[in-house]
Scaffold this active site. Structure first.
Site, mmCIF file in Angstrom:
data_model
loop_
_atom_site.group_PDB
_atom_site.id
_atom_site.type_symbol
_atom_site.label_atom_id
_atom_site.label_comp_id
_atom_site.label_asym_id
_atom_site.label_seq_id
_atom_site.Cartn_x
_atom_site.Cartn_y
_atom_site.Cartn_z
ATOM 1 N N HIS A 157 43.689 56.344 -45.086
ATOM 2 C CA HIS A 157 44.153 56.175 -46.460
ATOM 3 C C HIS A 157 45.192 57.237 -46.764
ATOM 4 O O HIS A 157 45.086 58.355 -46.263
ATOM 5 C CB HIS A 157 42.981 56.292 -47.443
ATOM 6 C CG HIS A 157 43.271 55.675 -48.758
ATOM 7 N ND1 HIS A 157 43.975 56.336 -49.731
ATOM 8 C CD2 HIS A 157 43.005 54.444 -49.243
ATOM 9 C CE1 HIS A 157 44.105 55.533 -50.767
ATOM 10 N NE2 HIS A 157 43.532 54.372 -50.501
ATOM 11 N N ASP A 215 38.386 48.643 -47.844
ATOM 12 C CA ASP A 215 38.506 47.315 -47.245
ATOM 13 C C ASP A 215 37.629 47.125 -46.014
ATOM 14 O O ASP A 215 37.547 46.023 -45.484
ATOM 15 C CB ASP A 215 39.976 47.048 -46.863
ATOM 16 C CG ASP A 215 40.829 46.850 -48.093
ATOM 17 O OD1 ASP A 215 40.335 46.251 -49.047
ATOM 18 O OD2 ASP A 215 41.984 47.319 -48.100
#
Ligand code: CMC
Length: 428
Positions: A307, A364
């Site tokens: 991320h 996700d």
């Protein structure tokens, strides 16, 4: 006393103000740097550039903290409803029971979409990706509601566009799904609440007495809440920058939907399941796939890992992992890709490459397994992310307008040819 930063370029020193946020984050305000020095800053991908001052979402990527309007995501995900969080993000405070009821009533008056819009659904090829349809249909709302085009709407007009978009989005999303199956669409039932109404239009058979499994409803609220905002990410920055030209809400959100689609952003939830399926079909095991992800000559990345801002566990991933276990157990589903996901996560978290780069599972990684357990096909996953992110996009668009932010217009450092003379081919 306000703090000052000094920047020295070519032997000349320039002083710049330092801004401190409410969580003591500091930023050097370079907005006047060019005026005083003819110098700009450059930061591809905006890795270290704040684009705005915002009061909506606080995120500390080092500590793994996420709060909406000050409220910890863990508390909201466990106890709140998606509509309550929607109100909180957009209007800044949690609603009272009466305000929430009023908000719900207003939304329920606008859940239908114009009958002519159904022609769009018929026009799309049956296999077209739901995200392409969603971006197109949300943009098309501006054609059906031209009052939204006013670049300087009153507060009342702005609110009406917001309510209409919130109300119509679940209808559009479910109808995309129904059309992909070749099924007749189900019209909204305004006696149902927001999430039930969406589930009914998607899967049918929900009445006021609620026949839907509570596990499904709980999981839907949790997933939508966890996706509801994430400060200045790719799609949200897109919504703000498009809106900064005074483009209408529908056009701005439609652009955000397109930005979300990419597999490095919201499209990762679809890519994760596809990756896990590939691993399963390949016989399972994590070693081969970790090696591929680490190989700089291989374009494969471990989808659902890493991320831009979290250099610690993504707090949303922690909640989703638990929700995933709960929902599969409550629905009695045994999904083999869950075991593959867990094995991959465990191996990656011990692997030096991932440790060195602080790569953790993101939101996700497990969300797709839940969506699948609820009965959604893989290509609908990113559309569900968009449904969840809608309140965040609206809140950020509204804040950008309320702050009277200038049109977004980055600069560049030109690296092309210097001037040269054109030689004609005499083709006119
Ligand atoms: N698998 C393998 N290596 C990775 C991965 C990954 N998933 N993510 C980052 N890296 C490596 C990358 O190769 C680089 O290595 P090196 O320093 O040796 O060149 C280093 O880690 C830093 O990566 P980066 O690409 O410079 O980091 P970024 O901040 O630009 O990208 C990211 C962030 C999310 C795009 C990236 O981690 C990624 O591609 N992840 C997979 C896609 C994904 O899951 N996206 C969903 C993000 S969460 C949902 C949302 O809100 O969008």
């Amino acid at each position: 006393m306000s703090e000052i930063a000094s920047i020295s370029v070519n032997g000349k020193s320039h002083e710049l103000p330092v801004i401190t946020g409410t969580e003591n984050e500091q930023a050097i305000d370079i907005s006047k740097l060019r005026d005083i020095s003819s110098i700009i800053t450059i930061d591809p991908g905006f890795k270290n550039t704040g684009a705005t001052k915002s009061a909506i979402t606080f995120l500390d990527g080092e500590q793994g903290i996420l709060r909406y309007r000050g409220y910890p995501i863990e508390q909201l995900a466990e106890h709140s409803t998606f509509l309550e969080v929607t109100y909180l993000l957009i209007y800044g405070e949690l609603p009272t029971a009466d305000t929430l009821q009023d908000f719900r009533n207003k939304i329920s008056r606008h859940t239908l979409i114009h009958e002519d819009m159904k022609k769009f659904f018929d026009g799309f090829p049956s296999k077209s990706h739901p995200m392409g349809q969603l971006s197109c249909l949300v943009g098309a709302l501006s054609a059906f509601y031209p009052e939204s085009l006013n670049p300087n709407p009153s507060e009342e007009e702005e609110n009406l566009s917001i309510i209409k978009l919130l109300a119509k989005m679940p209808t559009i999303v479910s109808w995309i799904y129904k059309k992909s199956l070749g099924h007749p669409v189900i019209y909204p039932k305004n006696n149902l609440n927001y999430v039930h109404n969406f589930l009914n239009m998607t899967f049918g058979q929900i009445t006021e007495d609620i026949t839907v499994d509570k596990a499904v409803v709980d999981a839907m609220h949790t997933l939508l809440i966890l996706h509801a905002d994430h400060e200045q990410n790719c799609s949200t920055s897109t919504v703000r920058i498009v809106g900064s030209s005074n483009a209408n809400l529908y056009a701005s959100v439609s652009a955000g939907i397109s930005a979300l689609w990419g597999p490095l952003h919201g499209g990762a939830n679809q890519a994760v399941i596809e990756m896990l399926e590939n691993i399963k079909n390949d016989g399972g095991g994590s070693a081969k796939w970790l090696a591929k992800a680490k190989d700089k000559n291989d374009s494969f990345r471990l989808m659902g890992f890493g991320h831009r801002v979290y250099k610690n566990f993504d707090p949303r991933a922690k909640i989703i992992k638990k929700a995933c276990d709960d929902v599969l157990e409550r629905l009695g589903i045994n999904d083999p890709v869950l075991d593959i996901a867990k094995e991959l996560e465990e191996a990656a978290l011990k692997d030096q490459y991932f440790v060195d780069r602080k790569l953790y599972p993101n939101v996700d990684f497990y969300s797709g397994i839940i969506y699948r357990a609820l009965g959604f096909p893989t290509d609908m996953f990113t559309v569900l992310f968009a449904l969840g992110r809608l309140p965040g996009w609206i809140a950020q668009w509204r804040e950008m307008r309320a702050n009277k932010e200038p049109i977004g217009r980055p600069r560049q450092v030109y690296m092309g040819h210097t001037t040269r003379d054109y030689v004609t081919l005499n083709q006119r």
